[in-house]
Design a protein around this motif. Structure first.
Motif, short mmCIF file in Angstrom:
data_model
loop_
_atom_site.label_atom_id
_atom_site.label_comp_id
_atom_site.label_asym_id
_atom_site.label_seq_id
_atom_site.Cartn_x
_atom_site.Cartn_y
_atom_site.Cartn_z
N ARG A 1 -27.84 7.83 6.53
CA ARG A 1 -29.17 7.31 6.84
C ARG A 1 -30.11 7.37 5.64
NH1 ARG A 1 -30.80 10.35 11.50
NH2 ARG A 1 -29.26 9.06 12.58
N ASP A 2 -30.22 8.53 5.03
CA ASP A 2 -31.12 8.69 3.88
C ASP A 2 -30.67 7.86 2.69
OD1 ASP A 2 -32.66 10.38 5.39
OD2 ASP A 2 -31.86 12.22 4.51
N TRP A 3 -29.36 7.83 2.47
CA TRP A 3 -28.80 7.09 1.33
C TRP A 3 -29.10 5.60 1.44
CZ3 TRP A 3 -23.99 4.04 1.15
CH2 TRP A 3 -23.65 3.68 -0.16
N LEU A 4 -28.97 5.03 2.64
CA LEU A 4 -29.21 3.61 2.81
C LEU A 4 -30.70 3.28 2.82
CD1 LEU A 4 -26.53 2.60 5.48
CD2 LEU A 4 -26.58 2.00 3.06
N ALA A 5 -31.52 4.22 3.27
CA ALA A 5 -32.96 3.98 3.33
C ALA A 5 -33.63 4.08 1.97
CB ALA A 5 -33.61 4.96 4.30
N LYS A 6 -32.96 4.71 1.02
CA LYS A 6 -33.56 4.93 -0.29
C LYS A 6 -33.69 3.60 -1.06
CE LYS A 6 -32.69 7.21 -4.67
NZ LYS A 6 -31.72 8.00 -5.46
N PRO A 7 -34.87 3.29 -1.61
CA PRO A 7 -35.03 2.07 -2.42
C PRO A 7 -34.14 2.12 -3.67
CG PRO A 7 -37.16 2.98 -1.81
CD PRO A 7 -36.15 4.01 -1.46
N ARG A 8 -33.66 0.96 -4.08
CA ARG A 8 -32.82 0.87 -5.27
C ARG A 8 -33.47 -0.05 -6.30
NH1 ARG A 8 -29.57 2.12 -1.16
NH2 ARG A 8 -27.60 3.22 -1.53
N PRO A 9 -33.32 0.26 -7.58
CA PRO A 9 -33.94 -0.61 -8.60
C PRO A 9 -33.26 -1.96 -8.72
CG PRO A 9 -32.61 1.10 -9.65
CD PRO A 9 -32.65 1.43 -8.18
N VAL A 10 -31.96 -2.02 -8.35
CA VAL A 10 -31.18 -3.25 -8.50
C VAL A 10 -30.91 -3.85 -7.12
CG1 VAL A 10 -29.10 -4.29 -9.44
CG2 VAL A 10 -30.08 -2.27 -10.53
N ASP A 11 -31.19 -5.13 -6.97
CA ASP A 11 -30.85 -5.86 -5.75
C ASP A 11 -29.47 -6.46 -5.95
OD1 ASP A 11 -30.66 -7.40 -3.48
OD2 ASP A 11 -32.40 -8.66 -3.92
N ALA A 12 -28.47 -5.96 -5.20
CA ALA A 12 -27.08 -6.41 -5.34
C ALA A 12 -26.66 -7.16 -4.09
CB ALA A 12 -26.15 -5.23 -5.59
N ARG A 13 -26.09 -8.35 -4.27
CA ARG A 13 -25.61 -9.17 -3.16
C ARG A 13 -24.13 -9.48 -3.40
NH1 ARG A 13 -30.29 -11.67 -0.72
NH2 ARG A 13 -32.08 -10.38 -1.36
N GLU B 1 -29.32 -15.87 -2.49
CA GLU B 1 -30.33 -15.82 -1.44
C GLU B 1 -29.73 -16.00 -0.05
OE1 GLU B 1 -33.20 -14.88 -2.10
OE2 GLU B 1 -33.64 -15.37 -4.19
N THR B 2 -28.51 -16.54 0.03
CA THR B 2 -27.85 -16.72 1.33
C THR B 2 -27.05 -15.50 1.75
OG1 THR B 2 -25.80 -17.67 0.41
CG2 THR B 2 -27.66 -19.17 0.80
N LEU B 3 -26.96 -14.50 0.88
CA LEU B 3 -26.12 -13.33 1.14
C LEU B 3 -26.97 -12.13 1.55
CD1 LEU B 3 -23.80 -13.64 -1.99
CD2 LEU B 3 -23.19 -14.20 0.37
N PRO B 4 -26.44 -11.26 2.42
CA PRO B 4 -27.18 -10.05 2.79
C PRO B 4 -27.23 -9.06 1.62
CG PRO B 4 -24.99 -10.00 3.74
CD PRO B 4 -25.14 -11.35 3.11
N THR B 5 -28.19 -8.16 1.67
CA THR B 5 -28.26 -7.12 0.65
C THR B 5 -27.13 -6.12 0.85
OG1 THR B 5 -29.67 -5.65 1.97
CG2 THR B 5 -30.77 -7.34 0.61
N PHE B 6 -26.89 -5.30 -0.16
CA PHE B 6 -25.88 -4.25 -0.05
C PHE B 6 -26.19 -3.32 1.11
CE2 PHE B 6 -24.75 0.17 -1.13
CZ PHE B 6 -23.36 0.05 -1.10
N GLN B 7 -27.47 -2.94 1.25
CA GLN B 7 -27.84 -2.03 2.34
C GLN B 7 -27.57 -2.65 3.70
OE1 GLN B 7 -29.55 -2.70 -0.43
NE2 GLN B 7 -31.06 -1.12 -0.93
N GLU B 8 -27.83 -3.96 3.85
CA GLU B 8 -27.56 -4.62 5.12
C GLU B 8 -26.07 -4.65 5.42
OE1 GLU B 8 -31.40 -7.68 5.10
OE2 GLU B 8 -29.48 -8.29 4.24
#
Length: 290
Positions: free
Chosen positions: A149-161, A129-136
């Protein structure tokens, strides 16, 4: 539950077209080949549907033979190799265009008591919870570059930190290069209690970052280096029940690379430090001419 996770769960709900024959599809995306984690997850679903409910998968061993075509369905043929008193073995062949693109053997086991120990220790890393998301993290590297732009904006099923450098960061800074990486991940939704579903989702996620551990050691990154890669084989062992809608730490390392191949292995831990999954994968990694 975001739309990408809903779509993934829908992809894992295979259509049964005959006894021990199933059909799966791929996302409607502009991709060159089917993601390997998707094929492994769907094959495991197909195998699991032919096994009694009192048995859980404890291992799988798979080979990626040909690139999957995302434009057409994948047919999964399940062979009932053995049904023993304690263990059940299944072999799955994924077929497209009349040829095998993937094979997998999976073993299922009844619940039994036995000796227990755990020698592996979870790495000491920051809380997810203290780490940014992969997209960030990636946005901090590439900004608003149109090609990302499109690649990073696309929702992902897995939240990876990531609790360690990204390959893109190590590509720019040689001091960040390492043959080890740690990634927290979870599926951000309340998922059903079905144990096979959580195993299947772990198999899907296991293929996202493992090869990157090989690249990290050499300062290479997909899209930033002149490399071509593909998974060759993949093995997993499932040690105890777990949930993928809780945080899991994926501790990975690459002990060797050479001959246009790289080996990576990983361990998945619960937040409390229990080792729940072990993974090994070999990949083809070729450096092409600029």
């Amino acid at each position: 539950m975001n739309e990408s996770l809903k779509e993934l769960l829908d992809l894992l709900d295979l259509e049964q077209i005959e006894l021990d024959i199933f059909r799966g599809r791929s996302p409607e995306e502009r991709i060159q080949r089917v993601f390997g984690g998707q094929v492994a997850a769907q094959a495991l679903v197909a195998a699991g549907r032919t096994v009694p409910d009192d048995r859980s998968v404890h291992s799988l061993h798979a080979y990626f033979i040909r690139p999957g075509d995302p434009a057409i369905p994948i047919v999964y043929n399940v062979e009932r190799v053995r049904d023993g008193r304690s263990f059940t073995t299944r072999r799955v062949v994924a077929i497209q265009h009349g040829k095998a693109i993937f094979t997998m053997s999976a073993s299922f086991h009844i619940s039994e008591e036995g000796v227990e120990h755990q020698a592996s220790v979870m790495p000491d890393v920051p809380d997810p919870e203290t780490l940014p998301t992969f997209q960030e993290r990636m946005h901090g590297l590439v900004g608003d570059a149109p090609e990302f732009r499109d690649w990073l904006a696309k929702p992902r099923p897995v939240d990876a930190r990531y609790a360690s450098p990204l390959t893109w960061e190590a590509h720019r800074d040689p001091e960040l290069r390492s043959a080890r990486t740690n990634v927290w991940f979870r599926y951000h939704a309340e998922l059903p209690d079905d144990p096979l579903l959580h195993v299947v989702l772990a198999a899907y996620a296991s293929d996202f970052t493992l090869v990157d551990t090989v690249l990290l050691a050499h300062g290479m990154a997909w899209g930033a280096s002149n490399i071509v890669g593909a998974s060759l084989d993949h093995a997993m062992w499932f040690h105890r029940p777990f949930r993928t809608d809780d945080w899991l730490l994926y501790a990975q390392e690459s002990p060797w690379a050479g001959g246009a191949r790289g080996l990576a292995r990983g361990e998945m831990f619960t937040a409390s430090g229990d080792l729940v999954v072990s993974v090994v994968q070999e990949a083809m990694i070729r450096v092409t001419k600029p």
